[in-house]
Design a protein around this motif. Structure first.
Motif, PDB file in Angstrom:
ATOM      1  N   VAL A  90      -4.526  -4.703  13.829  1.00 42.02           N
ATOM      2  CA  VAL A  90      -5.386  -6.195  13.281  1.00 42.02           C
ATOM      3  C   VAL A  90      -5.298  -7.309  14.309  1.00 42.02           C
ATOM      4  CG1 VAL A  90      -5.795  -7.393  11.283  1.00 42.02           C
ATOM      5  CG2 VAL A  90      -5.860  -4.940  11.184  1.00 42.02           C
ATOM      6  N   ASP A 104       0.929  -1.255  -0.271  1.00 38.90           N
ATOM      7  CA  ASP A 104      -0.173  -0.072   0.083  1.00 38.90           C
ATOM      8  C   ASP A 104       1.106   1.170   0.414  1.00 38.90           C
ATOM      9  OD1 ASP A 104      -0.984   2.283   1.096  1.00 38.90           O
ATOM     10  OD2 ASP A 104      -2.843   0.741   1.286  1.00 38.90           O
ATOM     11  N   LEU A 137      -0.400  -5.121   2.590  1.00 35.73           N
ATOM     12  CA  LEU A 137      -1.185  -5.439   3.653  1.00 35.73           C
ATOM     13  C   LEU A 137      -1.665  -6.613   2.974  1.00 35.73           C
ATOM     14  CD1 LEU A 137      -3.238  -2.120   3.856  1.00 35.73           C
ATOM     15  CD2 LEU A 137      -1.911  -3.219   5.203  1.00 35.73           C
ATOM     16  N   TRP A 189      -4.032  -1.014  11.409  1.00 33.49           N
ATOM     17  CA  TRP A 189      -3.695  -1.697  11.059  1.00 33.49           C
ATOM     18  C   TRP A 189      -2.685  -2.255  12.333  1.00 33.49           C
ATOM     19  CZ3 TRP A 189      -5.501  -4.933   6.983  1.00 33.49           C
ATOM     20  CH2 TRP A 189      -6.273  -4.271   6.522  1.00 33.49           C
ATOM     21  N   ASP A 227      -4.412   5.282  10.342  1.00 31.44           N
ATOM     22  CA  ASP A 227      -5.164   4.121   9.680  1.00 31.44           C
ATOM     23  C   ASP A 227      -3.942   3.393   9.732  1.00 31.44           C
ATOM     24  OD1 ASP A 227      -7.257   4.589   8.544  1.00 31.44           O
ATOM     25  OD2 ASP A 227      -5.111   4.811   6.140  1.00 31.44           O
ATOM     26  N   TRP A 246       2.517 -11.444   8.589  1.00 27.61           N
ATOM     27  CA  TRP A 246       2.105 -10.173   9.063  1.00 27.61           C
ATOM     28  C   TRP A 246       2.392  -9.519  10.007  1.00 27.61           C
ATOM     29  CZ3 TRP A 246      -0.257  -6.255   8.093  1.00 27.61           C
ATOM     30  CH2 TRP A 246      -0.597  -5.332   8.523  1.00 27.61           C
ATOM     31  N   ARG A 300       3.937  -5.884  10.684  1.00 27.83           N
ATOM     32  CA  ARG A 300       3.665  -5.270  11.578  1.00 27.83           C
ATOM     33  C   ARG A 300       4.369  -4.745  11.947  1.00 27.83           C
ATOM     34  NH1 ARG A 300       2.133  -7.264  16.684  1.00 27.83           N
ATOM     35  NH2 ARG A 300       0.228  -6.120  17.265  1.00 27.83           N
TER      36      ARG A 300
END
Length: 108
Positions: A98, A12, A19, A95, A91, A41, A45
């Motif tokens: 998440v 992104d 993402l 994330w 944002d 992830w 992250r």
């Protein structure tokens, strides 16, 4: 014959991180696939706090520019850019949560 990817991670550009792009519902992935997705992830992250710091540095620079700017239109443009960067940080924070939110749901 190569099977189509059931999941992947796409960059992104706005956020500066990759993402997840999941083609199936979470429950439709095998346990092994879920483990692989979560591992990938978690690695992504872990980079989010550094990305937030980079964006914050840009915001600080633009805020300094804006405080010294005498041209109203340029000042408005800088303000708009700061607003967009703040949205990026928001944002990124979403994330970042998440994985944490997913783990909380699994333990309830």
């Amino acid at each position: 014959m190569r099977l189509p990817l059931r999941y992947h991670f796409m960059l992104d550009e706005r956020l500066g991180i990759r993402l997840p792009s999941l083609r199936l519902e979470w429950e439709e992935y095998t346990s092994s696939e879920r483990d692989d997705i979560l591992l990938a992830w978690e690695e992504i992250r872990a980079t989010i706090p550094d990305q937030i710091l980079r964006v914050e540095t840009v915001i600080i620079d633009k805020t300094k520019q804006m405080s010294e700017e005498e041209n109203f239109e340029v000042s408005c443009q800088l303000n708009s850019e700061i607003h967009e960067l703040a949205s990026v940080i928001n944002d990124l924070n979403i994330w970042f949560r998440v994985q944490q939110d997913h783990e909380t749901k699994m333990h309830q």
